[in-house]
Design a protein around this motif. Structure first.
Motif, PDB file in Angstrom:
ATOM      1  N   ALA A 106       0.837  -1.209   0.000  1.00 45.44           N
ATOM      2  CA  ALA A 106       0.000   0.000   0.000  1.00 45.44           C
ATOM      3  C   ALA A 106       0.869   1.254   0.000  1.00 45.44           C
ATOM      4  O   ALA A 106       0.548   2.248  -0.671  1.00 45.44           O
ATOM      5  N   ASN A 107       1.959   1.208   0.743  1.00 46.37           N
ATOM      6  CA  ASN A 107       2.870   2.351   0.758  1.00 46.37           C
ATOM      7  C   ASN A 107       3.461   2.612  -0.620  1.00 46.37           C
ATOM      8  O   ASN A 107       3.562   3.759  -1.066  1.00 46.37           O
ATOM      9  N   ILE A 108       3.851   1.537  -1.296  1.00 46.10           N
ATOM     10  CA  ILE A 108       4.422   1.669  -2.641  1.00 46.10           C
ATOM     11  C   ILE A 108       3.382   2.238  -3.604  1.00 46.10           C
ATOM     12  O   ILE A 108       3.688   3.109  -4.427  1.00 46.10           O
ATOM     13  N   ALA A 109       2.160   1.753  -3.512  1.00 48.20           N
ATOM     14  CA  ALA A 109       1.105   2.231  -4.413  1.00 48.20           C
ATOM     15  C   ALA A 109       0.850   3.721  -4.226  1.00 48.20           C
ATOM     16  O   ALA A 109       0.717   4.475  -5.201  1.00 48.20           O
ATOM     17  N   ALA A 110       0.792   4.160  -2.972  1.00 48.19           N
ATOM     18  CA  ALA A 110       0.536   5.577  -2.696  1.00 48.19           C
ATOM     19  C   ALA A 110       1.690   6.452  -3.178  1.00 48.19           C
ATOM     20  O   ALA A 110       1.484   7.529  -3.758  1.00 48.19           O
ATOM     21  N   LEU A 111       2.903   5.992  -2.947  1.00 49.54           N
ATOM     22  CA  LEU A 111       4.081   6.754  -3.363  1.00 49.54           C
ATOM     23  C   LEU A 111       4.183   6.804  -4.890  1.00 49.54           C
ATOM     24  O   LEU A 111       4.513   7.857  -5.464  1.00 49.54           O
ATOM     25  N   THR A 112       3.891   5.690  -5.541  1.00 43.00           N
ATOM     26  CA  THR A 112       3.923   5.647  -6.999  1.00 43.00           C
ATOM     27  C   THR A 112       2.940   6.641  -7.603  1.00 43.00           C
ATOM     28  O   THR A 112       3.254   7.333  -8.590  1.00 43.00           O
TER      29      THR A 112
END
Length: 245
Positions: A108-114
């Motif tokens: 989820a962190n990666i998705a938000a940052l992306t």
């Protein structure tokens, strides 16, 4: 590719910072804002120290960074979030700063940052080179093909030894086994790339980057294919490149 060789790491940092600042000012002048990616680690100390003193309209600049260890708390000395907040974000009035978070729900962190990263192009990528030739935590053999912006990777032993050698961890066993890294293709999407690579421990990686063919076994070789790559070295990191063995 443009190579600049300084005598000392401090001189290198000043020259690299001047180049980064110029590119940021130009981006703000042309489009009203700028976006940048910052590297971390001991090799970036002098560049960041000089950069925070540069005349840049920081209120119009957004910052991202390259990587972070999985499950390492921000309070740990080796946390790259901690590193950047202490050495950069707390010293300049940025428009926004976006961090790689390896705690909690990593996907989820990666998705938000992306989503944030891909909202607009990145103007300047400040990209270091590791002792094993990695860029970010894309250790050899690096994945040159993935289209994702960030991914979880397993760290190789030489990468871990570098972290111990720089003083971030007491032993190799203390280094986390995994990290989140910006991918090679995402790094190469930066409009401009500036690499500050001082110190003798980087001499082998510098020589390999410049002299070996482009390929995943020396991930930094891909930087040679970028349309605007500036490489800043000091006498120590350039010694093998210049035949001073």
């Amino acid at each position: 590719m443009n190579i600049n060789i300084s005598v000392t790491p401090m001189e290198l940092g000043a020259h690299a910072a001047e180049s980064i600042a110029k590119l940021l000012r130009e981006a703000v002048w042309e489009q009203g804002s700028a976006r940048m990616i910052l590297s971390t680690g001991a090799s970036q100390f002098e560049t960041l120290e000089a950069l925070v003193k540069m005349d840049v309209p920081w209120e119009q600049v957004e910052m991202f960074h390259l990587d972070e260890y999985v499950a390492l708390p921000e309070s740990h000395i080796a946390s790259f979030r901690k590193y950047l907040k202490e050495r950069f974000v707390s010293k300049v009035p940025l428009k926004n700063a976006y961090f790689v978070n390896g705690e909690g729900d990593v996907e989820a962190n990666i998705a938000a940052l992306t989503k944030e990263l891909r909202a607009a192009p990145v103007d300047v990528g400040v990209i270091g080179i590791g002792e094993n030739g990695h860029i970010a935590f894309n250790d050899p053999p690096a994945d040159f093909d993935t289209e994702v912006a960030y991914k979880v990777v397993n760290l190789d032993d030489r990468c871990k030894r570098q972290q111990v050698g720089e003083g971030w961890f007491a032993t190799v066993d203390d280094v986390p086994k995994q990290a989140i890294t910006m991918t090679v293709k995402q790094i190469m999407a930066c409009r401009h790339i500036v690499s500050a690579v001082p110190h003798a421990v980087k001499a082998e990686a510098v020589r390999n980057t410049i002299t070996k063919p482009v390929g995943p076994d020396v991930p930094a070789t891909i930087l040679k294919t970028h349309a605007d790559w500036q490489l800043f070295l000091d006498d120590a990191s350039a010694e093998l490149l210049l035949g001073r063995e």
